[in-house]
Design a protein around this motif. Structure first.
Motif, mmCIF file in Angstrom:
data_model
loop_
_atom_site.group_PDB
_atom_site.id
_atom_site.type_symbol
_atom_site.label_atom_id
_atom_site.label_comp_id
_atom_site.label_asym_id
_atom_site.label_seq_id
_atom_site.Cartn_x
_atom_site.Cartn_y
_atom_site.Cartn_z
ATOM 1 N N UNK A 109 0.813 -1.224 0.000
ATOM 2 C CA UNK A 109 0.000 0.000 0.000
ATOM 3 C C UNK A 109 0.848 1.277 0.000
ATOM 4 N N UNK A 110 2.006 1.227 0.643
ATOM 5 C CA UNK A 110 2.897 2.389 0.638
ATOM 6 C C UNK A 110 3.410 2.654 -0.779
ATOM 7 N N UNK A 111 3.774 1.584 -1.460
ATOM 8 C CA UNK A 111 4.222 1.728 -2.854
ATOM 9 C C UNK A 111 3.107 2.338 -3.708
ATOM 10 N N UNK A 112 1.881 1.882 -3.501
ATOM 11 C CA UNK A 112 0.737 2.404 -4.247
ATOM 12 C C UNK A 112 0.570 3.898 -3.991
ATOM 13 N N UNK A 113 0.680 4.306 -2.754
ATOM 14 C CA UNK A 113 0.541 5.719 -2.393
ATOM 15 C C UNK A 113 1.595 6.567 -3.090
ATOM 16 N N UNK A 165 -1.050 -6.748 -20.788
ATOM 17 C CA UNK A 165 -2.363 -6.147 -21.051
ATOM 18 C C UNK A 165 -2.888 -5.358 -19.858
ATOM 19 N N UNK A 166 -2.503 -5.747 -18.650
ATOM 20 C CA UNK A 166 -2.963 -5.033 -17.461
ATOM 21 C C UNK A 166 -2.338 -3.649 -17.324
ATOM 22 N N UNK A 167 -1.241 -3.408 -18.026
ATOM 23 C CA UNK A 167 -0.597 -2.094 -17.959
ATOM 24 C C UNK A 167 -1.172 -1.125 -18.994
ATOM 25 N N UNK A 168 -1.804 -1.630 -20.026
ATOM 26 C CA UNK A 168 -2.306 -0.760 -21.096
ATOM 27 C C UNK A 168 -3.332 0.258 -20.617
ATOM 28 N N UNK A 169 -4.280 -0.114 -19.721
ATOM 29 C CA UNK A 169 -5.269 0.877 -19.280
ATOM 30 C C UNK A 169 -4.659 2.084 -18.573
ATOM 31 N N UNK A 200 -4.239 2.412 -11.303
ATOM 32 C CA UNK A 200 -2.953 2.113 -10.653
ATOM 33 C C UNK A 200 -3.189 1.425 -9.315
ATOM 34 N N UNK A 201 -4.145 1.932 -8.554
ATOM 35 C CA UNK A 201 -4.437 1.319 -7.255
ATOM 36 C C UNK A 201 -4.901 -0.119 -7.399
ATOM 37 N N UNK A 202 -5.819 -0.355 -8.339
ATOM 38 C CA UNK A 202 -6.310 -1.715 -8.574
ATOM 39 C C UNK A 202 -5.195 -2.629 -9.051
ATOM 40 N N UNK A 203 -4.341 -2.083 -9.910
ATOM 41 C CA UNK A 203 -3.246 -2.874 -10.489
ATOM 42 C C UNK A 203 -2.251 -3.310 -9.422
ATOM 43 N N UNK A 254 -9.375 8.380 -13.163
ATOM 44 C CA UNK A 254 -9.353 7.023 -13.724
ATOM 45 C C UNK A 254 -7.963 6.419 -13.619
ATOM 46 N N UNK A 255 -6.939 7.216 -13.924
ATOM 47 C CA UNK A 255 -5.562 6.718 -13.880
ATOM 48 C C UNK A 255 -5.189 6.281 -12.466
#
Length: 206
Positions: free
Chosen positions: A86-90, A180-184, A201-204, A196-197
């Motif tokens: 979660x820290x990386x995501x933030x 393919x998961x990085x394309x969005x 990123x959070x979901x990914x 949206x971005x």
């Protein structure tokens, strides 16, 4: 370009190459790095090698000991990984906020080149390369923020969860899904949708 700039540029290339080898698993956790062997590999004196080791130690990628020298740091245990992710995501979301209003065609070219290499690695089922390009993509997001402090924190975090990348990739029956998961993420950038971005990123990541 003067001699100092040349040496600095060479040192940065060595750091990048070693970092990629460690994050992808080509250089294993706990493996000792010997200055003489690295100097021979990169055809340089031990000076740039010593500086590269110092940089990677500062990032937390290596651990140095007076008696044993430099060794690849071990990844964090699972319970710490759950805290770090979660820290990386933030950090990555914060980095995106910093540069989102300044996107250029050159930015998209950088990301598309990385994703092309990732796609080729996925097609070849080369999981070491997949990990390398996956980490390179996310590192490029933080690098684009032009915040050395943010990049230093991110590097230290990812150095502890690099095994997570490799283990997660091995769970895919079709590695192309990783690409393919990085394309969005890029599509959201092109659509100029920050909300949206950030959500993608959070979901990914999580």
């Amino acid at each position: 370009m003067n001699d100092l700039q040349l040496v600095r540029g060479l040192g940065e290339q060595i750091v990048e190459r070693l970092r990629e080898d460690i994050f992808s698993g080509r250089i294993a956790e706990g493996e000792r790095l010997r200055e003489t062997e690295l100097a021979r590999r990169f055809s340089v004196s031990r000076g740039p090698i010593r500086e590269a080791i110092q940089q990677l130690t500062w990032e937390g990628v290596l651990e140095t000991d007076r008696n044993r020298g430099a060794m690849v740091a071990t990844s964090a245990p699972d319970e710490i990984t759950e805290l770090i992710i979660p820290l990386r995501c933030t950090i990555e979301k914060y980095a995106v906020r910093l540069f989102f209003d300044q996107l250029t065609a050159e930015d998209f070219q950088v990301w598309e080149n990385i994703l092309l290499k990732m796609k080729q690695a996925c097609e070849a089922r080369d999981f070491a390369l997949i990990s390398e390009h996956d980490i390179a993509f996310h590192r490029s997001l933080v690098t684009r923020s032009h915040s050395p402090d943010l990049l230093a924190i991110w590097s230290a975090i990812v150095s502890r969860v690099r095994r997570h990348f490799r283990e997660a990739h091995l769970n895919y029956k079709n590695p192309l899904q990783i690409y393919e998961e990085h394309l969005p993420i890029i599509e959201a950038f092109k659509n100029q949708s920050l909300t949206e971005a950030l959500q993608i990123i959070e979901n990914h990541i999580e």
